[in-house]
Enzyme design. Structure first.
Site, PDB file in Angstrom:
ATOM      1  N   SER A  63       0.787  -1.235   0.000  1.00 16.59           N
ATOM      2  CA  SER A  63       0.000   0.000   0.000  1.00 16.59           C
ATOM      3  C   SER A  63       0.819   1.286   0.000  1.00 16.59           C
ATOM      4  CB  SER A  63      -0.945   0.017   1.188  1.00 16.59           C
ATOM      5  OG  SER A  63      -2.025  -0.830   0.909  1.00 16.59           O
ATOM      6  N   LYS A  66       0.288   3.402  -2.944  1.00 17.29           N
ATOM      7  CA  LYS A  66      -0.894   4.262  -3.107  1.00 17.29           C
ATOM      8  C   LYS A  66      -0.531   5.744  -3.100  1.00 17.29           C
ATOM      9  CE  LYS A  66      -3.837   0.707  -0.980  1.00 17.29           C
ATOM     10  NZ  LYS A  66      -4.534   0.278   0.247  1.00 17.29           N
ATOM     11  N   TYR A 190      -3.889  -2.635 -10.119  1.00 19.27           N
ATOM     12  CA  TYR A 190      -3.756  -2.439  -8.662  1.00 19.27           C
ATOM     13  C   TYR A 190      -2.851  -3.523  -8.038  1.00 19.27           C
ATOM     14  CZ  TYR A 190      -5.076  -2.374  -3.731  1.00 19.27           C
ATOM     15  OH  TYR A 190      -5.044  -2.349  -2.360  1.00 19.27           O
ATOM     16  N   TYR A 242      -4.438   3.520   7.937  1.00 19.29           N
ATOM     17  CA  TYR A 242      -5.778   2.941   8.145  1.00 19.29           C
ATOM     18  C   TYR A 242      -6.342   3.389   9.485  1.00 19.29           C
ATOM     19  CZ  TYR A 242      -3.592   0.126   4.576  1.00 19.29           C
ATOM     20  OH  TYR A 242      -2.916  -0.264   3.476  1.00 19.29           O
ATOM     21  N   VAL A 260       1.122  -3.707   3.841  1.00 20.63           N
ATOM     22  CA  VAL A 260       1.097  -4.990   4.556  1.00 20.63           C
ATOM     23  C   VAL A 260       2.342  -5.850   4.300  1.00 20.63           C
ATOM     24  CG1 VAL A 260      -1.418  -5.169   4.851  1.00 20.63           C
ATOM     25  CG2 VAL A 260      -0.343  -6.123   2.801  1.00 20.63           C
TER      26      VAL A 260
HETATM   27  N1  GLU Z   1      -2.382  -5.373  -1.871  1.00 21.16           N
HETATM   28  C1  GLU Z   1      -2.918  -5.264  -0.551  1.00 21.16           C
HETATM   29  C2  GLU Z   1      -4.410  -5.445  -0.609  1.00 21.16           C
HETATM   30  O1  GLU Z   1      -5.002  -4.897  -1.481  1.00 21.16           O
HETATM   31  C3  GLU Z   1      -2.571  -3.926  -0.001  1.00 21.16           C
HETATM   32  C4  GLU Z   1      -2.996  -3.759   1.403  1.00 21.16           C
HETATM   33  C5  GLU Z   1      -1.982  -3.015   2.225  1.00 21.16           C
HETATM   34  O2  GLU Z   1      -0.807  -2.958   1.968  1.00 21.16           O
HETATM   35  O3  GLU Z   1      -2.433  -2.455   3.216  1.00 21.16           O
HETATM   36  O4  GLU Z   1      -5.002  -6.127   0.164  1.00 21.16           O
END
Ligand code: GLU
Length: 308
Positions: A63, A66, A190, A242, A260
């Site tokens: 993430s 992003k 994505y 988050y 993650v």
């Molecule tokens: N590729 C992971 C997902 O979409 C990213 C989540 C993350 O890094 O928080 O679940």
């Protein structure tokens, strides 16, 4: 200030705790990563780089990507993107679907999965999926000034196979008319952006423009305007972890984005870009020792945006 000594001290202090937390298991390929690793890298606006621990081992940035796709989407569509995604902290898990229905398919912010999927849909505009993936990869190579950065296809495939929740989020938003492209195309891009494989050294370098008013401090090239850099940092501070964002601001006090895979990119505006990585996650999905390393770093450097 002896930055090298500070990060070496932090690495040494945390080394006995390597392995704490749990690696992300819902993406099978990530579950295989050895949790006993910790890397720290700092690139300052003066152009110096400091690294400690496992800073040259590539990991899945997940993430953290992003932030970079948001930067690309803002470059393409400007402030119009805020019609399709909000700017408020969610207070929910990164992959939660609960708010989406109440809020008619408009995700709370660009850093929860639903919001990031909408942003990726914007990056995809005018492109075939393969071209959009190429654009994202080129952007990271340009920012990090490193042509060796690549995408881990095994991780992308692993998410493709098990991404049921992301598929649900995307279908839901497509149902509300908030995705322009077919769900499979958007998720294909994505999953590949999340599978970008980078080291702490590369990630700290890639974030440098955000620490330096939108300008790459090494090359002098403008990446985004100072105002845009400030706004991206504001979003990272309020939404980058988050439903652990408040806690991260409380303990670390820097704009940051976690993934993650165990990576966190943090920005000390006007001072430095920082990347930490340790795969063990806390219960909201943020790197446990990575966040602790940043808390120690903020305390030792006085870099928190809220003062010492
Ligand atoms: N590729 C992971 C997902 O979409 C990213 C989540 C993350 O890094 O928080 O679940």
């Amino acid at each position: 200030m002896d930055i090298q000594a500070i990060i070496d001290d932090i690495s040494t202090a945390l080394r006995p705790r390597l392995g704490e937390g749990s690696v992300a298991s819902y993406i099978p390929q990530l579950a295989k990563v050895d949790p006993k690793q910790l890397g720290i890298a700092i690139t300052t606006v003066e152009g110096e780089t400091f690294v400690s621990g496992d800073a040259d081992i590539a990991f899945s940035i997940q993430s953290v990507s992003k932030v970079f796709t948001l930067t690309l989407a803002l470059g393409k569509a400007g402030e119009t993107i805020w019609k399709r995604v909000g700017r408020e902290p969610s207070g929910s898990a990164f992959n939660s679907i609960v708010q989406l229905e109440q809020e008619h398919g408009v995700p709370r912010n660009p850093f929860i999965n639903a919001g990031a999927i909408v942003v990726t849909d914007m990056v995809l505009s005018g492109h075939q999926p393969r071209e959009a993936i190429g654009e994202i990869l080129r952007f990271l190579r340009y920012l990090a000034d490193d042509e060796t950065i690549s995408i881990d296809e095994a991780v992308a495939a692993s998410e493709q196979e098990t991404g049921y929740r992301n598929r649900a989020l995307a279908n839901f938003m497509r149902g509300f008319g908030n995705l322009e492209h077919p769900v499979d195309h958007v998720l294909g891009v994505y999953f590949h952006q999340c599978a970008l494989s980078m080291t702490c050294r590369q990630l700290a370098r890639a974030g440098l423009f955000l620490a330096n008013h939108g300008r790459d401090a090494m090359t002098g090239h403008s990446v985004v305007s100072p105002r845009r850099a400030r706004r991206i940092n504001a979003l990272m501070l309020t939404c980058g972890h988050y439903d652990g964002s408040g806690d991260f601001a409380y303990h670390v006090g820097l704009p940051g984005k976690s993934g993650v895979g165990g990576g966190i990119m943090a920005i000390a505006p006007g001072k430095a870009s920082i990347a930490v990585w340790s795969p063990g996650l806390n219960k909201v999905g943020n790197s446990l020792l990575g966040a602790e390393a940043l808390e120690m770093l903020a305390a030792r450097t006085g870099w928190s945006v809220f003062g010492a």
